[in-house]
Design a protein around this motif. Structure first.
Motif, PDB file in Angstrom:
ATOM      1  N   ALA A 181       0.999  -1.164   0.016  1.00 46.29           N
ATOM      2  CA  ALA A 181      -0.038  -0.088  -0.038  1.00 46.29           C
ATOM      3  C   ALA A 181       1.021   1.183  -0.066  1.00 46.29           C
ATOM      4  CB  ALA A 181      -0.888  -0.064   1.162  1.00 46.29           C
TER       5      ALA A 181
ATOM      6  N   ARG B 178       3.819   1.349  -1.262  1.00 49.91           N
ATOM      7  CA  ARG B 178       4.459   1.841  -2.957  1.00 49.91           C
ATOM      8  C   ARG B 178       3.583   2.287  -3.648  1.00 49.91           C
ATOM      9  NH1 ARG B 178       5.140  -1.133  -7.010  1.00 49.91           N
ATOM     10  NH2 ARG B 178       7.381  -0.955  -8.321  1.00 49.91           N
ATOM     11  N   ARG B 179       2.198   1.862  -3.552  1.00 46.35           N
ATOM     12  CA  ARG B 179       1.270   2.408  -4.327  1.00 46.35           C
ATOM     13  C   ARG B 179       1.057   3.778  -4.234  1.00 46.35           C
ATOM     14  NH1 ARG B 179      -4.586  -0.804  -5.416  1.00 46.35           N
ATOM     15  NH2 ARG B 179      -5.706   1.060  -5.827  1.00 46.35           N
ATOM     16  N   ALA B 180       1.023   4.274  -2.755  1.00 43.33           N
ATOM     17  CA  ALA B 180       0.707   5.544  -2.511  1.00 43.33           C
ATOM     18  C   ALA B 180       2.006   6.298  -2.890  1.00 43.33           C
ATOM     19  CB  ALA B 180       0.722   5.691  -0.829  1.00 43.33           C
TER      20      ALA B 180
ATOM     21  N   LEU C  99      11.244   0.460   1.146  1.00 49.19           N
ATOM     22  CA  LEU C  99       9.845  -0.163   1.558  1.00 49.19           C
ATOM     23  C   LEU C  99       9.878  -0.583   2.782  1.00 49.19           C
ATOM     24  CD1 LEU C  99       8.797  -1.603  -1.671  1.00 49.19           C
ATOM     25  CD2 LEU C  99       8.339   0.630  -0.952  1.00 49.19           C
TER      26      LEU C  99
ATOM     27  N   PHE D  92      -0.036   7.243   6.127  1.00 51.66           N
ATOM     28  CA  PHE D  92      -0.153   7.959   4.616  1.00 51.66           C
ATOM     29  C   PHE D  92      -1.550   7.764   4.241  1.00 51.66           C
ATOM     30  CE2 PHE D  92      -0.485   4.125   2.288  1.00 51.66           C
ATOM     31  CZ  PHE D  92       0.346   3.177   3.081  1.00 51.66           C
TER      32      PHE D  92
ATOM     33  N   ASP E 214      -3.617   7.913   0.312  1.00 48.40           N
ATOM     34  CA  ASP E 214      -3.230   7.784  -1.252  1.00 48.40           C
ATOM     35  C   ASP E 214      -4.889   7.888  -2.012  1.00 48.40           C
ATOM     36  OD1 ASP E 214      -3.061   6.467  -3.510  1.00 48.40           O
ATOM     37  OD2 ASP E 214      -2.647   4.538  -2.773  1.00 48.40           O
TER      38      ASP E 214
END
Lengths: 314, 314
Positions: A8, A10-12, B45, B139, B141
């Motif tokens: 999640a 990485r996607r953000a 990550l 975070f 998104d």
């Protein structure tokens, strides 16, 4: 906030659009490496410093750490194949690639948007990555339109509307500048695309698929079955993102892979069909006010504009 | 390679397109800061690490170094005014801005493409900048289209053609996928823009002006005189870039500034006029094959697409 889910996260991170670079180096034993990276950024003007990060698991890491120099090749919009070439494992990534030697054995690729030759200045700890700080000893500035990376897909740059702060200015009072702009086809085309996307993207996002998942599903809807290699030629996405989108679509039950051939499941076809309907309904809605003659003229001109480009990759 | 000219180096760096972020923090004494930055990038990550660099001369540096946390607000394409607001000196940059408090006094702006709340993990030496490494503790998104920064000007993302590797595939054999794409207005519009730009940009570059200089000169051509503040509303460029482009145009003898009012010199009007001619000649050339009725239909549809967007900033 507890644990951060790496997927999640990485996607953000994908929401931060960046250019695409190929980093190159040759170590003291003559081993030459090149890797695609988007973690590049500027640090300092005086001294001239830049940085990027390499995965500790990368097979090329040792060469970069043992080389005195590396080069940053900022890719142009027509260099997707170069990006893909250096993003994947290969026997010799430089086979068939034209290049010239840069400072300290770094490799300069032709036709990039810009390139920077750097002395390895410092390496810093960056968790599962190593941060490489380079001192720039030479650079070239070619100003070509750049390749972009956003939400897992390749993209290009669209000029932003000049009237960004006063949205209604062109409606209220047309200055001579506005009149000129409204007679300018480049301005009209770019702004029409922007306006169309502003209306269309939120509808597409309502499908619950990410941009790259949607892109993959839409392409697979038109195929009976494809390998990942074939997908690489059809969708503007690096293999790494194809792999991630494939896994995500598998988890959702939308995709199956039999002997290397990808195809949508019934559910996947339904989801992709829904995406196709969203696109086609939106289009119908937007263009319903025009006669079929008007639509024919509009499409004809757009298609002929596309066909003027002798090579969409140049 | 000898000395690196910081101005030329900065301009070369501008070829690497990036998103735009606003970094925020509140220090232990309650001082709240926010600065616009495009030096953001991902590092690791696991653990979740990101970094950015702050100018050692920045008045906000001490607050960032004395705060336990900072937040990264990745701006959406409609947030140019937010970018400009945090890029310039101001008494209170947060006046009139809606926000909510993030981890450790960081500030989360609404309607961004994404945001990251970070614990200050480490600070590293970066020449005339300090590199701040943040450990991500939360975070969001939101997936909104992002604001871009390229060659000193604000930009937006244009999807890249899917058929990136096999440029002639749509001409040779039309697959069912190709047929669908060629019936898709969004695809036709984006590809027409890309093809038009591929032909037009090299002509524009031949003027010898950078993108931001050309942009400024073209807008000033339509005005009798403007302040920099007025320019900020007309051109999609941050004040810092306006200042740089103004200085560059002054050095070329193209621009003068009398009591804060910018205007083109005779030479400047000639150069901007040449740019306008390049644009208009290119347009004439491309559209000469169409009847005036066809051109009228094409422009009408483009303008009405633009006007469908109730607010070009949203």
């Amino acid at each position: 906030m507890g644990q951060i889910d790496p997927k999640a996260f990485r996607r953000a991170l994908g929401n931060f659009a960046t250019g695409v670079t190929v980093m190159t180096a040759t170590d003291r034993d003559g081993n030459r490496v090149g890797v695609t990276a988007n973690s590049f950024n500027s640090v300092s003007l005086d001294p001239a410093l830049i940085l990027w990060s390499i995965d500790r698991r990368s097979g090329s890491k040792e060469v970069f750490l043992n080389a005195t120099h590396f080069a940053v090749n900022v890719l142009a919009v027509d260099q997707i194949n170069i990006s893909n070439n250096f993003a994947r494992p290969a026997e010799d990534r430089f086979a068939g690639i034209e290049f010239k030697e840069g400072a300290g054995g770094s490799v300069l690729l032709p036709n990039c948007a810009a390139s920077f030759e750097c002395e390895l200045h410092e390496t810093l700890d960056g968790g599962d990555h190593v941060i490489l700080v380079g001192k720039v000893v030479g650079f070239s500035d070619n100003g070509k339109p750049p390749l972009l990376y956003h939400q897992g897909a390749y993209s290009a740059v669209l000029p932003h509307p000049g009237h960004a702060i006063d949205p209604d200015s062109h409606k209220k009072e047309a200055s001579s500048c506005d009149e000129r702009l409204f007679d300018n086809m480049h301005y009209l085309l770019t702004q029409a695309v922007r306006a169309y996307q502003n209306e269309y993207y939120p509808k597409q996002l309502s499908s619950g698929l990410s941009t790259s998942e949607a892109r993959l599903a839409m392409v697979l809807l038109g195929e009976h079955g494809s390998t990942k290699e074939e997908m690489l030629k059809e969708v503007g996405m690096p293999m790494r993102e194809i792999n991630i989108a494939v896994e995500a679509l598998k988890l959702k039950g939308f995709l199956k892979c039999v002997e290397g051939t990808l195809s949508l499941t019934e559910e996947g076809r339904a989801a992709a069909g829904k995406l196709a309907s969203i696109a086609s309904n939106h289009q119908t809605e937007v263009f319903k006010k025009y006669t079929s003659e008007e639509i024919t003229v509009f499409k004809k001109i757009l298609k002929e504009l596309i066909d003027r480009d002798p090579d969409p990759n140049s």
